[in-house]
Design an enzyme around this catalytic site. Structure first.
Site, PDB file in Angstrom:
ATOM      1  N   HIS A 167      -0.089   5.234   7.146  1.00 56.38           N
ATOM      2  CA  HIS A 167       0.518   5.745   5.883  1.00 56.38           C
ATOM      3  C   HIS A 167       1.156   7.249   6.316  1.00 56.38           C
ATOM      4  O   HIS A 167       0.474   8.086   6.731  1.00 56.38           O
ATOM      5  CB  HIS A 167      -0.092   5.503   4.818  1.00 56.38           C
ATOM      6  CG  HIS A 167      -0.772   4.261   4.433  1.00 56.38           C
ATOM      7  ND1 HIS A 167      -2.084   3.640   4.899  1.00 56.38           N
ATOM      8  CD2 HIS A 167       0.143   3.126   3.720  1.00 56.38           C
ATOM      9  CE1 HIS A 167      -1.882   2.479   4.761  1.00 56.38           C
ATOM     10  NE2 HIS A 167      -0.680   2.087   3.856  1.00 56.38           N
TER      11      HIS A 167
ATOM     12  N   ASP B 176      -2.876   8.564   7.527  1.00 57.57           N
ATOM     13  CA  ASP B 176      -3.843   7.836   8.317  1.00 57.57           C
ATOM     14  C   ASP B 176      -3.141   6.785   9.418  1.00 57.57           C
ATOM     15  O   ASP B 176      -1.829   6.884   9.509  1.00 57.57           O
ATOM     16  CB  ASP B 176      -4.626   6.901   7.211  1.00 57.57           C
ATOM     17  CG  ASP B 176      -3.849   5.864   6.303  1.00 57.57           C
ATOM     18  OD1 ASP B 176      -2.584   5.656   6.837  1.00 57.57           O
ATOM     19  OD2 ASP B 176      -4.099   5.363   5.287  1.00 57.57           O
TER      20      ASP B 176
ATOM     21  N   SER C 120       0.823  -1.079   0.219  1.00 54.95           N
ATOM     22  CA  SER C 120       0.055   0.029  -0.105  1.00 54.95           C
ATOM     23  C   SER C 120       1.033   1.242  -0.080  1.00 54.95           C
ATOM     24  O   SER C 120       0.259   2.196  -0.315  1.00 54.95           O
ATOM     25  CB  SER C 120      -0.837   0.072   1.179  1.00 54.95           C
ATOM     26  OG  SER C 120      -0.274  -0.157   2.599  1.00 54.95           O
TER      27      SER C 120
END
Length: 362
Positions: free
Chosen positions: A326, A323, A32
């Protein structure tokens, strides 16, 4: 018409055997941290295709990037002179001239091991990413011919980011996980390093000649782990130990691979050290906090996902984390700056600026 567009047009119009494409391609593999939207096309919960993701991206669009704006591949693309970041490989727009820019095969949730991220169901595991890379080369060969395709791949820059999920979404996902019962941490790390070695060798066999390999960040210091494991805002010692074991062994393995190949194919990017810089002293980098996520809920905004109902900070530039897991775009810019110009402590055996300078002389 820009030089890049002109070259791409020529590549598509000329014969399929002798076309030369001068623009440097860029290929991205991993999780991600580097996904630009492949998971949008999959039935999975590991996705970032709804607001407020992308709130600072051009057009304020949620593109599938786990960021408020640009992520690491976007910023590296800009630094090597590309007008745009390579598209997600699963995008319907991934055809024609877009193939010449490169491709992003990354998928949120994946790890080095196939059983990492099983809770996300449909994600592109690393073996499948490499198969897609093969498929990509076949598709490109039909446009510019096999010889030119091989040259484009050989001269391309490659980025791969794996490892964090093998701890967060595997070994430490639940207490007494299957992997933690199978291996002590001291044995698990060499196991995943040996599996990663196979992945990287395969990537090299498929033509990759310049590969940036990022280590994990400080896993125990992300807001998600602080929310679950921290009493007073201190990083989780267990996850910090995991990162502390993994990253040096990764660098050692990469240097050993280079020695075996006889060329500096693999470049170790010490992203853990870069993160530590702004986690230990956020104010020095203009952040007000490196503990609380900009978007989230619960302690440190570290519980659950970032959604339209989450707490959202008004100024993303002063938060190190976007978040619970990240970095913010601004933190990503700091990381990419170290990839570009960092000393041997950060980039071993050389930084990206050195690679680009060396290539420009050949």
């Amino acid at each position: 018409m820009s030089t890049l567009l002109l070259l791409l047009s020529v590549a598509l119009l000329a014969s399929t055997t002798t076309t030369r494409v001068e623009a440097r391609a860029f290929f991205v593999f991993g999780d991600s941290l580097v996904d630009v939207g492949n998971n949008n096309y999959l039935a999975t919960t590991a996705r970032a295709d709804a607001p407020p993701y992308g709130i600072d991206y051009p057009g304020r669009r949620a593109t599938g990037r786990f960021s408020n704006g640009y992520n690491i591949p976007d910023l590296i693309s800009q630094s090597i002179g590309q007008s745009e970041s390579p598209l997600p490989y699963l995008s319907p727009a991934m055809s024609g001239s877009n193939l010449l820019i490169g491709a992003n095969f990354a998928s949120a949730g994946v790890g080095i091991l196939n059983d990492t991220g099983v809770q996300f169901v449909n994600i592109i595991r690393i073996g499948q990413q490499l198969q897609y890379f093969q498929q990509y080369q076949s598709r490109l060969s039909q446009i510019i011919g096999p010889e030119e395709t091989q040259r484009l791949v050989n001269e391309a820059l490659v980025l791969i980011t794996l490892g964090g999920n093998d701890f967060v979404n595997n070994y430490y996902l639940v207490p007494f996980s299957a992997r933690s019962r199978q291996y002590s941490l001291q044995n698990y790390v060499p196991f995943i390093i040996s599996e990663y070695r196979k992945v990287l060798m395969r990537l090299h066999e498929l033509g990759a000649q310049k590969v940036l390999v990022t280590g994990t960040g400080p896993l125990g210091c992300v807001p998600a782990e602080l929310a679950q494991r921290s009493r007073n805002g201190e990083c989780s010692p267990e996850l910090q130990l995991a990162a502390g074991l993994f990253n040096p062994q990764l660098t050692e393995m990469l240097l050993s691979l280079n020695s075996e190949i006889g060329s500096n194919v693999f470049i170790a990017a010490n992203t853990q050290l870069t993160h530590y810089d702004f986690i230990n002293n956020p104010q020095a980098f203009g952040f007000v906090t490196s503990k609380v996520a900009c978007c989230g809920q619960g302690p440190y905004n570290g519980i659950g996902l970032c959604t339209p109902l989450s707490n959202l900070c008004p100024n993303r530039d002063v938060y190190a984390f976007w978040d619970p897991f990240h970095p913010s775009e601004r933190a990503n810019r700091i990381i990419v700056q170290q990839i570009l110009t960092g000393s041997l402590d950060y980039m071993n055996p050389m930084n990206l600026s050195t690679i680009l300078a060396m290539d420009s002389q050949t």
